[in-house]
Write a protein that holds these residues in place. Structure first.
Motif, PDB file in Angstrom:
ATOM      1  N   TYR A   2      34.785  34.142  12.171  1.00 44.38           N
ATOM      2  CA  TYR A   2      35.820  33.502  12.952  1.00 44.38           C
ATOM      3  C   TYR A   2      36.525  34.541  13.813  1.00 44.38           C
ATOM      4  N   HIS A 318      34.518  26.316   8.969  1.00 40.72           N
ATOM      5  CA  HIS A 318      33.820  27.052  10.028  1.00 40.72           C
ATOM      6  C   HIS A 318      32.619  27.828   9.459  1.00 40.72           C
ATOM      7  N   GLU A 319      32.854  28.590   8.403  1.00 37.77           N
ATOM      8  CA  GLU A 319      31.739  29.387   7.851  1.00 37.77           C
ATOM      9  C   GLU A 319      30.637  28.477   7.323  1.00 37.77           C
ATOM     10  N   HIS A 322      28.151  27.299   9.878  1.00 43.33           N
ATOM     11  CA  HIS A 322      27.095  28.246  10.238  1.00 43.33           C
ATOM     12  C   HIS A 322      25.821  28.042   9.418  1.00 43.33           C
TER      13      HIS A 322
HETATM   14 ZN   LIG Z   1      31.703  31.892  13.180  1.00 43.05          ZN
END
Ligand SMILES: [Zn+2]
Length: 527
Positions: A2, A318-319, A322
């Motif tokens: 991030y 967010h992670e 991925h």
């Molecule tokens: Zn990222």
């Protein structure tokens, strides 16, 4: 990874970096070394003893590979912090030279495996995860808590490898750990074996999938787990686990709930969790976060939000995103890294859409759009290093490109397009993806040529300028200046919102008051 706070931090850490540790400016990617282009890594097996007391490691890495033709030198990347003790192939010792962060191994006869024994003191992370390395931390009970982060630097800071984004071991990795008793090691894939012997704990983790080098990862600590079986969107049972420090064990249940909320939402838009034969997991780390495959780093201190009555953690979400964008779908050239960060950041907006509704989504998108710097194009020069390609707009502008596409294509085309892209074998797991692949796929799926849109927003820093000319009492001519582009836009008139196509040629609309162009903020426009 991030973006947040990195800009401030860059100014703070520079002097420390210069005086504290000598060389610490490693990066990965760039132009492929011609020697490294001649072999393909099939599998890494890392056997590593982590020594928290002296902040060192003692390790052996065995690599299986295939060569293109007869090779007399295998070139790996390994930083000079380590002393290479020995290189072996099928029981025979090989000559080598370790210099300038490169390890050249001289083959005496054709082989497809070699093993490197090495030890040393890894670099200490200056500002993890952005300037990575090892983080030797203690938890609040004074127990060791060791993290590793290396997205920018690459895996060469802890193991010999072919350190390039185009190289992922097709058959995954096996990871063997030795740590002092009673420490635990959380790592990628499945835990196949665990043992205790004379003051040490041993763990064997293995992945069933290829993995980006920088995602090969482990966290050492007095970690405790809470697990459940997650039923995926296609009905598969997948182990889902959170590993936390003892002091946060009372928050593990909520963290697991947050993880499940995010997996459910990501699956809705991007399809089934991509590593179902491994696991869904996060581990509490002594740094903010990173997308380590099937063992996402979580250091956001359990600061949960409520979106539409659903518990949410922006970092974890967010992670986790991925796992689809970055881990399953990976670029082979860091020039295209906006696909990892931009599409993943768009997935962050989709949590707001799914649980907060369209207004919450639009509000969040407007915040993201305000942070676009537009200082350089999203797509970098070919053969970029991570250091060259990484900048804030790959997150913000990248997400807004997807946001604009949603408007241009409409939900009934856009969402199936995104999900089917994530499902394409030719772009995932053992295959790398590029910006051209993405652009061609969208054009084909949508059945229209959006290349001028992509040219403008991916390859330039041009922001289309909207021109509005009042014509008489209640007529307005609207056009786009300076770019060879036509865009469908919303226009707010006294009759409500109308959707019109604007280009260099003015379009006339009727309104008693001044019109508002793109009132919901679907585009980056100069207006
Ligand atoms: Zn990222």
């Amino acid at each position: 990874m991030y973006w947040r706070v990195v800009l401030i931090v860059l100014f703070l850490v520079v002097p420390v970096q210069i005086f504290a540790q000598g060389k610490q400016n490693w990066t990965s990617g760039g132009e492929m070394d011609p020697l490294q282009a001649r072999f393909t890594v099939k599998h890494y097996s890392l056997d590593i003893e982590v020594l928290p007391r002296i902040k060192g490691i003692d390790a052996a890495m065995e690599m299986l590979f295939e060569t293109k033709g007869r090779l007399d030198t295998i070139r790996l990347d390994l930083i000079m912090n380590y002393k290479v003790l020995k290189v072996e192939s099928e029981g025979q010792e090989l000559d080598f030279r370790h210099q300038d962060d490169l390890l050249d191994i001289y083959l005496e006869k054709p082989t497809n495996r070699l093993k490197v024994f090495y030890r040393g003191k890894p670099p200490v992370a200056v500002n993890p995860p952005w300037q990575g390395g090892f983080t030797w931390e203690s938890d609040s009970n004074g127990h060791h808590w060791v993290g590793l982060s290396c997205q920018n630097e690459g895996a060469k800071i802890f193991m010999p490898c072919l350190d390039h984004p185009s190289s992922e071991p097709a058959n995954g990795v096996d990871l063997y750990f030795k740590v002092p008793f009673p420490y635990f090691v959380a790592s990628n894939g499945r835990l196949l074996n665990q043992a205790t012997s004379v003051g040490f704990n041993y763990f064997h983790w293995a992945t069933a999938y290829p993995v980006n080098n920088y995602n090969i990862n482990f966290t050492v600590g007095r970690l405790y787990e809470k697990s459940e079986a997650y039923t995926s969107v296609s009905g598969k049972r997948i182990p889902m686990t959170v590993f936390v420090l003892e002091e946060n064990l009372n928050k593990a249940g909520q963290l697991l709930e947050v993880l499940e909320n995010s997996v459910r939402t990501q699956e809705k838009y991007f399809g089934e969790f991509p590593f179902s034969d491994d696991k869904i997991a996060v581990v509490e780390t002594p740094y903010l976060g990173m997308e380590h495959q099937t063992i996402n780093a979580y250091g956001n201190k359990f600061h949960f939000q409520d979106i539409g009555g659903v518990r949410f953690d922006w970092l974890l979400h967010h992670e986790l995103g991925h796992e689809w964008w970055g881990n399953k779908i990976s670029v082979g050239d860091w020039a295209d890294i906006w696909i990892h960060e931009g599409v993943c950041s768009y997935g962050d907006l989709l949590f707001y859409l799914d649980h907060g509704g369209q207004d919450a989504y639009l509000e969040r998108a407007a915040e993201v759009a305000r942070n676009v710097e537009n200082s350089r194009p999203l797509v970098g020069e070919k053969n970029a290093t991570m250091g060259e390609a990484y900048h804030p707009d790959i997150y913000t502008k990248g997400a807004i490109v997807l946001h604009s596409l949603r408007f241009m294509l409409g939900d009934e085309v856009f969402f199936p397009m995104l999900k089917s892209f994530a499902a394409k074998e030719e772009f995932s797991y053992n295959n790398r993806v590029s910006t051209d692949d993405f652009v061609n796929y969208v054009n084909e799926f949508a059945g229209k040529d959006l290349s001028p849109f992509f040219e403008t927003y991916l390859y330039s820093t041009d922001i289309p300028k909207v021109k509005v000319n009042r014509k008489g009492r209640d007529r307005y001519d609207i056009s786009l200046k300076g770019v060879g582009l036509s865009l469908p836009v919303e226009v707010l008139t006294t009759n409500g919102i109308e959707k019109i196509l604007i280009s260099n040629t003015p379009v006339r609309v009727k309104s008693d008051d001044m019109v508002v162009i793109d009132p919901n903020g679907w585009y980056l426009l100069d207006k």
